[in-house]
Write an enzyme that holds these catalytic residues in place. Structure first.
Site, PDB file in Angstrom:
ATOM      1  N   ASP A  44       0.835  -1.199   0.000  1.00 46.39           N
ATOM      2  CA  ASP A  44       0.000   0.000   0.000  1.00 46.39           C
ATOM      3  C   ASP A  44       0.870   1.248   0.000  1.00 46.39           C
ATOM      4  OD1 ASP A  44      -2.940   1.088   0.756  1.00 46.39           O
ATOM      5  OD2 ASP A  44      -1.431   2.265   1.823  1.00 46.39           O
ATOM      6  N   TYR A  49       2.995   9.800  -0.756  1.00 42.89           N
ATOM      7  CA  TYR A  49       4.072   9.294   0.121  1.00 42.89           C
ATOM      8  C   TYR A  49       5.455   9.511  -0.501  1.00 42.89           C
ATOM      9  CZ  TYR A  49       0.255   6.614   2.366  1.00 42.89           C
ATOM     10  OH  TYR A  49      -0.898   6.223   2.984  1.00 42.89           O
ATOM     11  N   LYS A  74      -2.526   5.688  -4.416  1.00 41.36           N
ATOM     12  CA  LYS A  74      -3.640   6.621  -4.163  1.00 41.36           C
ATOM     13  C   LYS A  74      -3.408   7.944  -4.895  1.00 41.36           C
ATOM     14  CE  LYS A  74      -3.649   4.731   0.538  1.00 41.36           C
ATOM     15  NZ  LYS A  74      -2.214   4.557   0.869  1.00 41.36           N
ATOM     16  N   HIS A 107      -7.356   9.422  -2.283  1.00 36.47           N
ATOM     17  CA  HIS A 107      -6.702   9.469  -0.967  1.00 36.47           C
ATOM     18  C   HIS A 107      -7.532  10.238   0.063  1.00 36.47           C
ATOM     19  CE1 HIS A 107      -2.386   9.328   0.833  1.00 36.47           C
ATOM     20  NE2 HIS A 107      -3.272   9.207   1.780  1.00 36.47           N
TER      21      HIS A 107
HETATM   22  N1  NAP Z   1      -5.183   6.494   3.667  1.00 36.33           N
HETATM   23  C1  NAP Z   1      -4.606   7.259   4.559  1.00 36.33           C
HETATM   24  O1  NAP Z   1      -4.931   8.433   4.727  1.00 36.33           O
HETATM   25  C2  NAP Z   1      -3.539   6.662   5.413  1.00 36.33           C
HETATM   26  C3  NAP Z   1      -3.076   7.347   6.542  1.00 36.33           C
HETATM   27  C4  NAP Z   1      -2.079   6.731   7.308  1.00 36.33           C
HETATM   28  C5  NAP Z   1      -1.598   5.486   6.949  1.00 36.33           C
HETATM   29  N2  NAP Z   1      -2.049   4.854   5.822  1.00 36.33           N
HETATM   30  C6  NAP Z   1      -1.545   3.515   5.411  1.00 36.33           C
HETATM   31  O2  NAP Z   1      -1.611   2.638   6.517  1.00 36.33           O
HETATM   32  C7  NAP Z   1      -0.300   2.113   6.770  1.00 36.33           C
HETATM   33  C8  NAP Z   1      -0.105   1.818   8.240  1.00 36.33           C
HETATM   34  O3  NAP Z   1      -0.287   2.976   9.015  1.00 36.33           O
HETATM   35  P1  NAP Z   1       0.916   3.835   9.637  1.00 36.33           P
HETATM   36  O4  NAP Z   1       2.167   3.519   8.899  1.00 36.33           O
HETATM   37  O5  NAP Z   1       0.481   5.253   9.657  1.00 36.33           O
HETATM   38  O6  NAP Z   1       1.032   3.369  11.140  1.00 36.33           O
HETATM   39  P2  NAP Z   1       1.000   1.968  11.946  1.00 36.33           P
HETATM   40  O7  NAP Z   1       1.170   0.825  11.005  1.00 36.33           O
HETATM   41  O8  NAP Z   1      -0.170   2.012  12.854  1.00 36.33           O
HETATM   42  O9  NAP Z   1       2.267   2.113  12.882  1.00 36.33           O
HETATM   43  C9  NAP Z   1       3.574   2.141  12.393  1.00 36.33           C
HETATM   44  C10 NAP Z   1       4.484   2.351  13.606  1.00 36.33           C
HETATM   45  O10 NAP Z   1       4.476   1.201  14.436  1.00 36.33           O
HETATM   46  C11 NAP Z   1       5.802   0.704  14.580  1.00 36.33           C
HETATM   47  N3  NAP Z   1       5.712  -0.776  14.550  1.00 36.33           N
HETATM   48  C12 NAP Z   1       5.385  -1.557  13.492  1.00 36.33           C
HETATM   49  N4  NAP Z   1       5.336  -2.852  13.850  1.00 36.33           N
HETATM   50  C13 NAP Z   1       5.642  -2.902  15.166  1.00 36.33           C
HETATM   51  C14 NAP Z   1       5.758  -3.967  16.088  1.00 36.33           C
HETATM   52  N5  NAP Z   1       5.536  -5.225  15.725  1.00 36.33           N
HETATM   53  N6  NAP Z   1       6.094  -3.664  17.371  1.00 36.33           N
HETATM   54  C15 NAP Z   1       6.324  -2.373  17.743  1.00 36.33           C
HETATM   55  N7  NAP Z   1       6.227  -1.328  16.911  1.00 36.33           N
HETATM   56  C16 NAP Z   1       5.878  -1.594  15.617  1.00 36.33           C
HETATM   57  C17 NAP Z   1       6.591   1.267  13.425  1.00 36.33           C
HETATM   58  O11 NAP Z   1       7.945   1.495  13.777  1.00 36.33           O
HETATM   59  P3  NAP Z   1       9.174   0.891  12.889  1.00 36.33           P
HETATM   60  O12 NAP Z   1       8.921   1.264  11.441  1.00 36.33           O
HETATM   61  O13 NAP Z   1      10.358   1.566  13.478  1.00 36.33           O
HETATM   62  O14 NAP Z   1       9.140  -0.594  13.135  1.00 36.33           O
HETATM   63  C18 NAP Z   1       5.908   2.618  13.205  1.00 36.33           C
HETATM   64  O15 NAP Z   1       6.424   3.589  14.091  1.00 36.33           O
HETATM   65  C19 NAP Z   1       0.608   3.224   6.213  1.00 36.33           C
HETATM   66  O16 NAP Z   1       1.941   2.799   6.065  1.00 36.33           O
HETATM   67  C20 NAP Z   1      -0.099   3.557   4.947  1.00 36.33           C
HETATM   68  O17 NAP Z   1       0.155   2.592   3.951  1.00 36.33           O
HETATM   69  C21 NAP Z   1      -3.021   5.430   5.069  1.00 36.33           C
END
Ligand code: NAP
Length: 283
Positions: A44, A49, A74, A107
């Protein structure tokens, strides 16, 4: 690979890998490569990004056959509108080194997204995208889009995690045949997610990590997850959620964590609409 079936029959992996906030190209390429090696097949990304090129390089380097992959990107707000959405789509495809996309999402529900949707409907009919959908659409916006267009979005990607569980939105999406996808399953660690006592005790009971419990909880709700990590061991850990099951007691305890509020920005806040709508990004 566990999948969900979208409203047009296309199968989508229930777990994928998200690449938001990995601006460093080499780090992003390596993380996506590790994810593909660990077995993830859904990636994704988003034009916004600024890492589609790195994702494209990782896909190529992995050697995974194209038909096994499910690639999402997106459309950013400034490219909303019929003609600009078509141009933006072509640009994203080129950066990803692909000749078709599995899922293309609007998006944000801002700007001329109706024009964009019509462009996406045409690209879908031409076979250039296997499924089209939206992100961050509250139920009223989603219904309006459905009523005024031909194709019902296949997916709506919205903030969903234990502190913002989105039960009403989930019910609404189910009724409309729109697949719910979670963004920020860990709330990016906000709210003390990884140290939350309830989640820590459920994780200990199953011999799993908090991250695995959160992802399992979403998957048991039939919500597609796309956790992000740049660390190989976490990438592997987050994918390893299919050998245990949360029971009714666990689910009830997690229900109690719902604050029913976003931990990020509200899609009902006009200041946020203005801020995003006036932002110009070099895409
Ligand atoms: N459509 C939208 O508007 C929108 C908005 C936000 C996100 N997204 C999508 O959703 C995806 C996921 O959301 P997100 O990246 O915002 O946040 P998330 O997946 O909720 O959290 C990522 C954070 O958690 C840490 N982490 C990951 N696995 C872990 C584990 N097993 N134990 C401890 N910490 C862990 C990562 O650190 P490290 O990297 O240091 O491991 C990072 O700081 C995004 O990458 C994106 O593709 C979409």
């Amino acid at each position: 690979m566990q999948t969900v079936t979208l409203n047009n029959g296309v199968k989508m992996p229930i777990i994928g890998f998200g690449v938001y906030q990995i601006p460093d190209a080499e780090q992003c390429e390596n993380a996506v490569y590790e994810a593909l090696m660990a077995g993830y097949r859904l990636i994704d990304t988003a034009a916004g990004y600024l890492n589609e090129e790195a994702v494209g390089r990782a896909i190529k380097r992995s050697g995974v056959p194209r038909e096994e992959l499910f690639i999402t990107t997106k459309l950013w707000i400034q490219d909303a509108g019929y003609e600009s959405a078509k141009l933006a789509f072509a640009k994203s495809l080129k950066k990803l080194q692909l000749d078709y996309l599995d899922l293309y999402l609007i998006h944000q529900p801002f700007g001329d997204y109706y024009g964009a949707w019509r462009a996406m409907e045409d690209l879908y009919r031409e076979g250039k995208i296997r499924a089209i959908g939206v992100s961050n659409f509250l139920p009223d916006r989603l219904m309006d889009l459905i009523v005024h267009n031909e194709i019902v979005p296949a997916v709506n990607q919205v903030e969903t995690h234990p502190f913002y569980q989105q039960h009403e939105s989930a019910e609404f999406m189910k009724e409309q045949g729109v697949q719910h996808q979670s963004w920020a399953p860990f709330a990016e660690g906000l709210g003390g997610m990884f140290g939350n006592e309830t989640l820590v005790s459920i994780a200990a009971k199953h011999g799993k990590s908090v991250a695995q419990v959160v992802l399992r909880w979403l998957v048991q709700r039939q919500i597609v997850v796309i956790p992000k990590s740049v660390r190989k061991e976490r990438i592997v850990e987050n994918f390893d959620i299919f050998d245990f099951e949360l029971d009714a007691g666990d689910l009830e305890r997690i229900s109690g964590l719902d604050t029913r509020e976003t931990l990020f920005l509200s899609y009902r806040d006009p200041k946020f609409a203005k801020m995003l709508g006036t932002l110009r990004v070099e895409l």
